[in-house]
Design a protein around this motif. Structure first.
Motif, PDB file in Angstrom:
ATOM      1  N   GLU A   1       0.752  -1.298   0.106  1.00  0.00           N
ATOM      2  CA  GLU A   1      -0.171   0.117   0.106  1.00  0.00           C
ATOM      3  C   GLU A   1       0.890   1.245  -0.202  1.00  0.00           C
ATOM      4  O   GLU A   1       0.615   1.960  -0.264  1.00  0.00           O
ATOM      5  CB  GLU A   1      -0.067   0.013   0.885  1.00  0.00           C
ATOM      6  CG  GLU A   1      -1.728  -1.525   0.839  1.00  0.00           C
ATOM      7  CD  GLU A   1      -2.437  -0.771   2.419  1.00  0.00           C
ATOM      8  OE1 GLU A   1      -3.275   0.343   3.261  1.00  0.00           O
ATOM      9  OE2 GLU A   1      -3.514  -1.868   2.690  1.00  0.00           O
ATOM     10  N   LEU A   2       2.145   1.165   0.720  1.00  0.00           N
ATOM     11  CA  LEU A   2       2.846   2.287   0.860  1.00  0.00           C
ATOM     12  C   LEU A   2       3.476   2.487  -0.917  1.00  0.00           C
ATOM     13  O   LEU A   2       3.720   4.162  -1.100  1.00  0.00           O
ATOM     14  CB  LEU A   2       4.147   2.309   1.758  1.00  0.00           C
ATOM     15  CG  LEU A   2       3.848   2.022   3.442  1.00  0.00           C
ATOM     16  CD1 LEU A   2       5.406   1.455   3.834  1.00  0.00           C
ATOM     17  CD2 LEU A   2       3.446   2.954   3.723  1.00  0.00           C
ATOM     18  N   LEU A   3       3.443   1.209  -1.718  1.00  0.00           N
ATOM     19  CA  LEU A   3       3.786   1.874  -2.460  1.00  0.00           C
ATOM     20  C   LEU A   3       3.439   1.885  -4.028  1.00  0.00           C
ATOM     21  O   LEU A   3       3.747   1.756  -4.844  1.00  0.00           O
ATOM     22  CB  LEU A   3       4.876   0.448  -3.171  1.00  0.00           C
ATOM     23  CG  LEU A   3       6.346   0.311  -2.351  1.00  0.00           C
ATOM     24  CD1 LEU A   3       6.645  -0.867  -2.265  1.00  0.00           C
ATOM     25  CD2 LEU A   3       7.558   1.661  -2.006  1.00  0.00           C
ATOM     26  N   GLU A   4       1.858   2.415  -3.274  1.00  0.00           N
ATOM     27  CA  GLU A   4       1.214   2.745  -4.880  1.00  0.00           C
ATOM     28  C   GLU A   4       1.940   4.002  -5.646  1.00  0.00           C
ATOM     29  O   GLU A   4       1.604   5.286  -5.893  1.00  0.00           O
ATOM     30  CB  GLU A   4       0.211   3.308  -4.071  1.00  0.00           C
ATOM     31  CG  GLU A   4      -0.646   2.138  -3.765  1.00  0.00           C
ATOM     32  CD  GLU A   4      -1.989   2.494  -2.635  1.00  0.00           C
ATOM     33  OE1 GLU A   4      -2.540   3.288  -2.997  1.00  0.00           O
ATOM     34  OE2 GLU A   4      -2.876   0.967  -2.690  1.00  0.00           O
ATOM     35  N   GLU A   5       2.261   5.118  -4.377  1.00  0.00           N
ATOM     36  CA  GLU A   5       3.818   6.334  -4.600  1.00  0.00           C
ATOM     37  C   GLU A   5       4.800   5.109  -4.941  1.00  0.00           C
ATOM     38  O   GLU A   5       5.061   4.745  -4.511  1.00  0.00           O
ATOM     39  CB  GLU A   5       3.221   7.139  -4.157  1.00  0.00           C
ATOM     40  CG  GLU A   5       2.959   7.699  -3.127  1.00  0.00           C
ATOM     41  CD  GLU A   5       1.803   8.144  -4.501  1.00  0.00           C
ATOM     42  OE1 GLU A   5       1.948   8.889  -5.627  1.00  0.00           O
ATOM     43  OE2 GLU A   5       0.224   8.281  -5.267  1.00  0.00           O
ATOM     44  N   PRO A   6       6.139   6.484  -6.157  1.00  0.00           N
ATOM     45  CA  PRO A   6       7.208   5.442  -6.258  1.00  0.00           C
ATOM     46  C   PRO A   6       8.414   5.768  -4.989  1.00  0.00           C
ATOM     47  O   PRO A   6       9.097   6.902  -5.282  1.00  0.00           O
ATOM     48  CB  PRO A   6       7.175   6.294  -7.524  1.00  0.00           C
ATOM     49  CG  PRO A   6       6.191   7.232  -7.680  1.00  0.00           C
ATOM     50  CD  PRO A   6       5.081   7.128  -6.985  1.00  0.00           C
ATOM     51  N   ILE A   7       7.855   5.538  -3.971  1.00  0.00           N
ATOM     52  CA  ILE A   7       8.776   6.145  -2.888  1.00  0.00           C
ATOM     53  C   ILE A   7       9.797   4.833  -2.903  1.00  0.00           C
ATOM     54  O   ILE A   7      11.183   5.068  -1.514  1.00  0.00           O
ATOM     55  CB  ILE A   7       8.127   5.977  -1.641  1.00  0.00           C
ATOM     56  CG1 ILE A   7       7.513   4.741  -1.683  1.00  0.00           C
ATOM     57  CG2 ILE A   7       6.966   6.932  -1.677  1.00  0.00           C
ATOM     58  CD1 ILE A   7       6.381   4.993   0.265  1.00  0.00           C
ATOM     59  N   GLY A   8       9.857   3.988  -3.827  1.00  0.00           N
ATOM     60  CA  GLY A   8      11.132   2.506  -2.794  1.00  0.00           C
ATOM     61  C   GLY A   8      10.364   1.477  -3.993  1.00  0.00           C
ATOM     62  O   GLY A   8       9.791   1.541  -5.072  1.00  0.00           O
ATOM     63  N   VAL A   9      10.921   0.348  -3.581  1.00  0.00           N
ATOM     64  CA  VAL A   9      10.836  -0.988  -4.306  1.00  0.00           C
ATOM     65  C   VAL A   9      10.308  -2.179  -3.507  1.00  0.00           C
ATOM     66  O   VAL A   9      10.436  -2.177  -2.492  1.00  0.00           O
ATOM     67  CB  VAL A   9      12.452  -1.353  -5.280  1.00  0.00           C
ATOM     68  CG1 VAL A   9      12.079  -0.398  -6.144  1.00  0.00           C
ATOM     69  CG2 VAL A   9      13.018  -1.767  -4.352  1.00  0.00           C
ATOM     70  N   ALA A  10       9.494  -3.084  -3.843  1.00  0.00           N
ATOM     71  CA  ALA A  10       9.157  -4.237  -3.336  1.00  0.00           C
ATOM     72  C   ALA A  10       9.771  -5.392  -4.066  1.00  0.00           C
ATOM     73  O   ALA A  10       9.201  -5.337  -5.029  1.00  0.00           O
ATOM     74  CB  ALA A  10       7.419  -4.200  -3.240  1.00  0.00           C
ATOM     75  N   VAL A  11       9.883  -6.431  -3.361  1.00  0.00           N
ATOM     76  CA  VAL A  11      10.668  -7.488  -4.221  1.00  0.00           C
ATOM     77  C   VAL A  11       9.755  -8.603  -3.538  1.00  0.00           C
ATOM     78  O   VAL A  11      10.026  -8.836  -2.473  1.00  0.00           O
ATOM     79  CB  VAL A  11      12.041  -7.625  -3.395  1.00  0.00           C
ATOM     80  CG1 VAL A  11      12.754  -6.042  -4.201  1.00  0.00           C
ATOM     81  CG2 VAL A  11      12.586  -7.644  -2.630  1.00  0.00           C
ATOM     82  N   GLN A  12      10.565  -9.259  -4.135  1.00  0.00           N
ATOM     83  CA  GLN A  12       9.995 -10.889  -4.087  1.00  0.00           C
ATOM     84  C   GLN A  12      10.760 -11.367  -2.755  1.00  0.00           C
ATOM     85  O   GLN A  12      11.296 -11.384  -2.855  1.00  0.00           O
ATOM     86  CB  GLN A  12      10.172 -11.965  -5.559  1.00  0.00           C
ATOM     87  CG  GLN A  12       9.426 -13.325  -4.612  1.00  0.00           C
ATOM     88  CD  GLN A  12      10.001 -14.063  -5.712  1.00  0.00           C
ATOM     89  OE1 GLN A  12      10.528 -13.856  -6.747  1.00  0.00           O
ATOM     90  NE2 GLN A  12       8.685 -15.054  -6.543  1.00  0.00           N
ATOM     91  N   ARG A  13       9.707 -12.258  -1.532  1.00  0.00           N
ATOM     92  CA  ARG A  13      10.026 -12.648  -0.058  1.00  0.00           C
ATOM     93  C   ARG A  13      11.332 -13.903  -0.678  1.00  0.00           C
ATOM     94  O   ARG A  13      11.182 -14.705  -1.283  1.00  0.00           O
ATOM     95  CB  ARG A  13       8.478 -13.523   0.248  1.00  0.00           C
ATOM     96  CG  ARG A  13       7.693 -11.880   1.009  1.00  0.00           C
ATOM     97  CD  ARG A  13       6.623 -13.277   1.442  1.00  0.00           C
ATOM     98  NE  ARG A  13       5.775 -13.325   1.019  1.00  0.00           N
ATOM     99  CZ  ARG A  13       4.215 -14.150   0.720  1.00  0.00           C
ATOM    100  NH1 ARG A  13       3.974 -13.973   2.080  1.00  0.00           N
ATOM    101  NH2 ARG A  13       4.421 -15.037  -0.524  1.00  0.00           N
ATOM    102  N   ASP A  14      11.781 -13.669   0.431  1.00  0.00           N
ATOM    103  CA  ASP A  14      13.206 -15.175  -0.040  1.00  0.00           C
ATOM    104  C   ASP A  14      14.334 -15.256  -1.168  1.00  0.00           C
ATOM    105  O   ASP A  14      14.592 -16.191  -1.142  1.00  0.00           O
ATOM    106  CB  ASP A  14      12.393 -16.172   0.621  1.00  0.00           C
ATOM    107  CG  ASP A  14      12.799 -16.505   1.617  1.00  0.00           C
ATOM    108  OD1 ASP A  14      13.856 -16.713   2.291  1.00  0.00           O
ATOM    109  OD2 ASP A  14      11.735 -18.240   2.094  1.00  0.00           O
ATOM    110  N   ASN A  15      14.387 -14.218  -2.013  1.00  0.00           N
ATOM    111  CA  ASN A  15      14.854 -13.992  -3.042  1.00  0.00           C
ATOM    112  C   ASN A  15      16.065 -12.683  -2.825  1.00  0.00           C
ATOM    113  O   ASN A  15      15.669 -11.424  -3.111  1.00  0.00           O
ATOM    114  CB  ASN A  15      14.184 -13.220  -4.014  1.00  0.00           C
ATOM    115  CG  ASN A  15      14.495 -13.512  -5.604  1.00  0.00           C
ATOM    116  OD1 ASN A  15      15.936 -12.914  -5.606  1.00  0.00           O
ATOM    117  ND2 ASN A  15      13.982 -13.536  -6.147  1.00  0.00           N
TER     118      ASN A  15
END
Length: 226
Positions: free
Chosen positions: A153-167
């Protein structure tokens, strides 16, 4: 159902806050880039992937420092902390990873960081939107999380990146991306906090909600506030 997010004191956590004394306290070179993890050693944390990602990052950035600021709340976490500390003494990450259990001034620590990360499997037992991430955003720091709700939800704005778990590779790439291009992400994070998560904004939402509920029950007793 009315959903009101947690709020952050955006005047206290601000981009201009200083980090005096942090380098000396943690023995960090003044010019070393810093990645801050302020999650935990509990079962929600992707610790193994984080440790592998640290080694990958150090392969291309030997001056990089990682600070793991984690409170201990159970015997499991204490045992996991010991494993991590043993790993820091025997791996290629020796001298590049600082493990801190208690932090007296989190604002200064965030101020010293270049990137703030929180890779998790889930947020069970935690605040729905962790305050650490909101505080980092308020201080214009880019963030790296895993692609799970509600962190996305935080990343609905371009404030960072979300990556795949355990990757671990994806986590390392996300950290590198924010080290290189994080400034613009951080500024958008600051504006997002001012717009959606600042304490006055949250207080207004609670006031509106309480006023509405009270008016529905006692309409004659509620007068508008001037």
């Amino acid at each position: 159902v009315t959903s009101i997010p947690p709020g952050v004191d955006h005047r206290f956590f601000n981009p201009g806050a200083g980090c005096e004394g942090v380098n000396q306290m943690l023995d960090i070179p003044p010019d070393a880039p810093v990645v801050l993890y302020a999650g935990g050693f509990d079962k929600s944390a992707t610790i193994d992937a984080l440790l592998e990602a640290i080694l990958l990052c150090l392969g291309s950035r030997p001056a990089l420092r990682f600070v793991l600021a984690c409170r201990i709340r159970s015997r499991y976490e204490r045992a996991r902390q010991r494993q991590v500390m043993q790993w820091t003494r025997t791996s290629r990450a020796r001298g590049h990873v600082i493990v801190k259990e208690e932090v007296g001034d989190m604002r200064s620590l965030i101020a010293r960081a270049d990137v703030c990360i929180l890779p998790l499997y889930h947020t069970y037992g935690k605040l729905d939107l962790p305050l650490f991430l909101l505080e980092a955003m308020a201080m214009a720091k880019p963030i790296v999380t895993t692609d799970i709700a509600p962190l996305t939800e935080l990343l609905e704005e371009p404030i960072g990146v979300a990556v795949q778990r355990d990757n671990a590779e994806a986590l390392a790439q996300g950290i590198e991306q924010m080290l290189v291009n994080g400034r613009c992400y951080g500024m958008i994070g600051r504006r997002t906090v001012e717009k959606k998560y600042a304490m006055p904004k949250i207080a207004e939402q609670y006031e509106d909600l309480y006023s509405k509920l009270l008016y529905e029950k006692h309409p004659a007793s509620i007068r508008p506030v001037e």
